[in-house]
Write a protein that holds these residues in place. Structure first.
Motif, PDB file in Angstrom:
ATOM      1  N   ASP A   1      -3.658  52.703   5.676  1.00  0.00           N
ATOM      2  CA  ASP A   1      -2.816  51.703   4.198  1.00  0.00           C
ATOM      3  C   ASP A   1      -1.837  52.291   3.846  1.00  0.00           C
ATOM      4  O   ASP A   1      -1.195  53.495   4.777  1.00  0.00           O
ATOM      5  CB  ASP A   1      -3.862  51.882   3.406  1.00  0.00           C
ATOM      6  CG  ASP A   1      -3.899  51.039   2.932  1.00  0.00           C
ATOM      7  OD1 ASP A   1      -5.331  49.769   2.239  1.00  0.00           O
ATOM      8  OD2 ASP A   1      -3.469  51.006   1.924  1.00  0.00           O
TER       9      ASP A   1
ATOM     10  N   TYR B   1       1.075  31.956   3.257  1.00  0.00           N
ATOM     11  CA  TYR B   1       0.034  32.225   3.049  1.00  0.00           C
ATOM     12  C   TYR B   1      -0.777  31.257   3.750  1.00  0.00           C
ATOM     13  O   TYR B   1      -2.227  31.702   4.906  1.00  0.00           O
ATOM     14  CB  TYR B   1      -0.377  32.636   1.484  1.00  0.00           C
ATOM     15  CG  TYR B   1      -2.389  32.530   1.656  1.00  0.00           C
ATOM     16  CD1 TYR B   1      -1.861  34.535   1.904  1.00  0.00           C
ATOM     17  CD2 TYR B   1      -3.478  33.100   1.988  1.00  0.00           C
ATOM     18  CE1 TYR B   1      -2.725  35.909   1.541  1.00  0.00           C
ATOM     19  CE2 TYR B   1      -4.593  34.049   1.713  1.00  0.00           C
ATOM     20  CZ  TYR B   1      -4.541  35.489   1.818  1.00  0.00           C
ATOM     21  OH  TYR B   1      -5.466  35.245   1.368  1.00  0.00           O
TER      22      TYR B   1
ATOM     23  N   THR C   1     -10.890  40.856  -5.531  1.00  0.00           N
ATOM     24  CA  THR C   1     -10.171  42.003  -5.443  1.00  0.00           C
ATOM     25  C   THR C   1      -8.960  42.094  -5.944  1.00  0.00           C
ATOM     26  O   THR C   1      -8.249  40.910  -6.269  1.00  0.00           O
ATOM     27  CB  THR C   1     -10.044  42.303  -3.615  1.00  0.00           C
ATOM     28  OG1 THR C   1      -9.630  41.253  -3.062  1.00  0.00           O
ATOM     29  CG2 THR C   1     -10.972  42.477  -3.206  1.00  0.00           C
TER      30      THR C   1
HETATM   31  N1  LIG Z   1     -10.572  38.569  -2.232  1.00  0.00           N
HETATM   32  C1  LIG Z   1      -9.806  37.165  -1.463  1.00  0.00           C
HETATM   33  O1  LIG Z   1     -10.427  36.229  -2.125  1.00  0.00           O
HETATM   34  C2  LIG Z   1      -9.419  37.396   0.072  1.00  0.00           C
HETATM   35  C3  LIG Z   1      -9.920  36.268   0.579  1.00  0.00           C
HETATM   36  C4  LIG Z   1     -10.151  35.937   1.672  1.00  0.00           C
HETATM   37  C5  LIG Z   1      -9.147  36.935   2.679  1.00  0.00           C
HETATM   38  N2  LIG Z   1      -8.739  37.960   2.202  1.00  0.00           N
HETATM   39  C6  LIG Z   1      -8.233  38.929   3.198  1.00  0.00           C
HETATM   40  O2  LIG Z   1      -8.610  40.422   2.685  1.00  0.00           O
HETATM   41  C7  LIG Z   1      -7.834  41.056   3.594  1.00  0.00           C
HETATM   42  C8  LIG Z   1      -8.346  42.293   2.062  1.00  0.00           C
HETATM   43  O3  LIG Z   1      -7.567  41.738   1.077  1.00  0.00           O
HETATM   44  P1  LIG Z   1      -8.394  41.832  -0.684  1.00  0.00           P
HETATM   45  O4  LIG Z   1      -8.963  41.261  -1.045  1.00  0.00           O
HETATM   46  O5  LIG Z   1      -9.406  43.815   0.383  1.00  0.00           O
HETATM   47  O6  LIG Z   1      -7.219  42.774  -0.561  1.00  0.00           O
HETATM   48  P2  LIG Z   1      -6.708  43.812  -1.368  1.00  0.00           P
HETATM   49  O7  LIG Z   1      -5.399  44.198  -2.705  1.00  0.00           O
HETATM   50  O8  LIG Z   1      -7.456  44.575  -2.479  1.00  0.00           O
HETATM   51  O9  LIG Z   1      -6.850  44.793  -0.180  1.00  0.00           O
HETATM   52  C9  LIG Z   1      -5.839  45.255   0.432  1.00  0.00           C
HETATM   53  C10 LIG Z   1      -5.221  46.165   1.270  1.00  0.00           C
HETATM   54  O10 LIG Z   1      -4.230  46.230   2.784  1.00  0.00           O
HETATM   55  C11 LIG Z   1      -3.621  46.940   1.952  1.00  0.00           C
HETATM   56  N3  LIG Z   1      -2.414  46.354   2.984  1.00  0.00           N
HETATM   57  C12 LIG Z   1      -1.102  45.817   1.506  1.00  0.00           C
HETATM   58  N4  LIG Z   1       0.629  45.815   3.035  1.00  0.00           N
HETATM   59  C13 LIG Z   1      -0.220  47.046   3.734  1.00  0.00           C
HETATM   60  C14 LIG Z   1       0.986  46.952   4.569  1.00  0.00           C
HETATM   61  N5  LIG Z   1       1.960  46.475   4.978  1.00  0.00           N
HETATM   62  N6  LIG Z   1       0.288  48.154   5.217  1.00  0.00           N
HETATM   63  C15 LIG Z   1      -1.286  48.336   5.437  1.00  0.00           C
HETATM   64  N7  LIG Z   1      -2.076  48.426   4.742  1.00  0.00           N
HETATM   65  C16 LIG Z   1      -1.424  47.597   3.362  1.00  0.00           C
HETATM   66  C17 LIG Z   1      -3.588  47.497   0.963  1.00  0.00           C
HETATM   67  O11 LIG Z   1      -2.616  48.456   0.507  1.00  0.00           O
HETATM   68  C18 LIG Z   1      -4.475  46.818   0.229  1.00  0.00           C
HETATM   69  O12 LIG Z   1      -5.519  48.484   0.572  1.00  0.00           O
HETATM   70  C19 LIG Z   1      -7.215  40.760   3.672  1.00  0.00           C
HETATM   71  O13 LIG Z   1      -6.351  40.344   4.716  1.00  0.00           O
HETATM   72  C20 LIG Z   1      -6.611  39.144   2.700  1.00  0.00           C
HETATM   73  O14 LIG Z   1      -5.528  38.156   2.695  1.00  0.00           O
HETATM   74  C21 LIG Z   1      -8.980  38.360   1.050  1.00  0.00           C
END
Ligand SMILES: NC(=O)c1ccc[n+]([C@@H]2O[C@H](COP(=O)([O-])OP(=O)(O)OC[C@H]3O[C@@H](n4cnc5c(N)ncnc54)[C@H](O)[C@@H]3O)[C@@H](O)[C@H]2O)c1
Ligand SMILES: CC[C@@H](O)/C=C/C=C\C[C@@H](O)/C=C/C=C/C=C\[C@@H](O)CCCC(=O)O
Length: 216
Positions: free
Chosen positions: A36, A151, A189
């Motif tokens: 991360d 996105y 999240t």
């Molecule tokens: N939460 C939702 O509703 C949802 C729904 C569908 C898909 N997603 C996808 O799930 C994945 C995780 O998201 P989440 O919901 O846990 O959000 P989150 O913001 O809690 O976690 C995202 C993580 O990615 C890390 N990150 C961001 N940029 C980065 C980089 N350049 N290099 C390394 N790490 C990086 C952040 O530090 C964080 O720990 C994402 O790809 C998101 O698009 C989330």
């Protein structure tokens, strides 16, 4: 499922879904590299997991997935620490329509690079054990969402890329790797705590979230 002896690399593992995926893998016996860009949060999560699952079960590696060298480096680190990679979760992501080029790099380009490196490290063709590569897209990779067009574009891209790699006859026959794409719907999240500079229309975002039961 018994995953003892298996090694996983999860990006974006400091918090949120990546942390939850990592915890699930650890609870089934796998060792996990938590990659991360958030150093403090990543170290805290790693310490928490080491306490629960054992000191050698997990480690944090700083990796900004939008920097190609960081991604190459994290694969090397996992291989040198645990000797193999069996499970790769390309999960790191952001939602930011203002800094959309950065979002394309983080949410799509890094998934492409990660998958290519995953094949290099995991394919039976190149001396690996096979395994599974999971690319995290979104329900926004399946349906249009007018307030987050970029996105949507990158998440559609993750779906198209993963499906194309998965049906490549060479990958299917000799790599021993399964290619999966996850399309989660809204999960509570940090990514849905849209920041002011995210370029996401705050007039509509809370309404869309509320419609699926999330009050933000
Ligand atoms: N939460 C939702 O509703 C949802 C729904 C569908 C898909 N997603 C996808 O799930 C994945 C995780 O998201 P989440 O919901 O846990 O959000 P989150 O913001 O809690 O976690 C995202 C993580 O990615 C890390 N990150 C961001 N940029 C980065 C980089 N350049 N290099 C390394 N790490 C990086 C952040 O530090 C964080 O720990 C994402 O790809 C998101 O698009 C989330
Ligand atoms: C509200 C803004 C949204 O477009 C961006 C969200 C950013 C991150 C979370 C994302 O990955 C999930 C987005 C999914 C949106 C897709 C369409 C929704 O209308 C689907 C409703 C979800 C459901 O059916 O539970």
């Amino acid at each position: 499922m018994n995953l003892s002896g298996k090694v996983a690399l999860v990006t974006g593992a400091a918090q949120g879904l990546g942390k939850a995926f990592s915890e699930s893998l650890l609870s089934q016996g796998a060792k996990v590299c938590l990659a991360d860009v958030k150093v403090q949060q990543g170290k805290t999560t790693a310490a928490e997991f080491q306490k629960t699952f054992g000191n050698d079960s997990a480690f944090f590696e700083k990796c900004d997935v939008s920097i190609a060298d960081d991604v190459t480096n994290v694969f090397k680190k996992v291989k040198s620490k645990y000797g193999q990679i069996d499970i790769l979760v390309n999960n790191a992501g952001i939602a930011n329509e203002t800094h959309w080029r950065k979002m394309v790099d983080i949410n799509l380009v890094s998934v492409i690079q990660g998958t290519q490196l995953g094949i290099e490290y995991m394919s039976k063709e190149y001396g690996g054990n096979g395994g599974v590569i999971i690319n995290v897209s979104s329900s926004a990779g399946l349906v249009p969402v007018f307030i987050t067009p970029v996105y949507c574009a990158v998440k559609f891209g993750v779906v198209g890329f993963t499906r194309s790699v998965a049906v490549n006859p060479r990958n299917r026959s000799t790599s021993g790797i399964r290619f999966c794409c996850l399309c989660p719907a809204f999960t509570d999240t940090d990514i849905i705590k849209f920041k002011k500079d995210s370029g996401i229309n705050m007039k509509y975002a809370p309404k869309i979230l509320k419609s699926v039961g999330i009050n933000k």
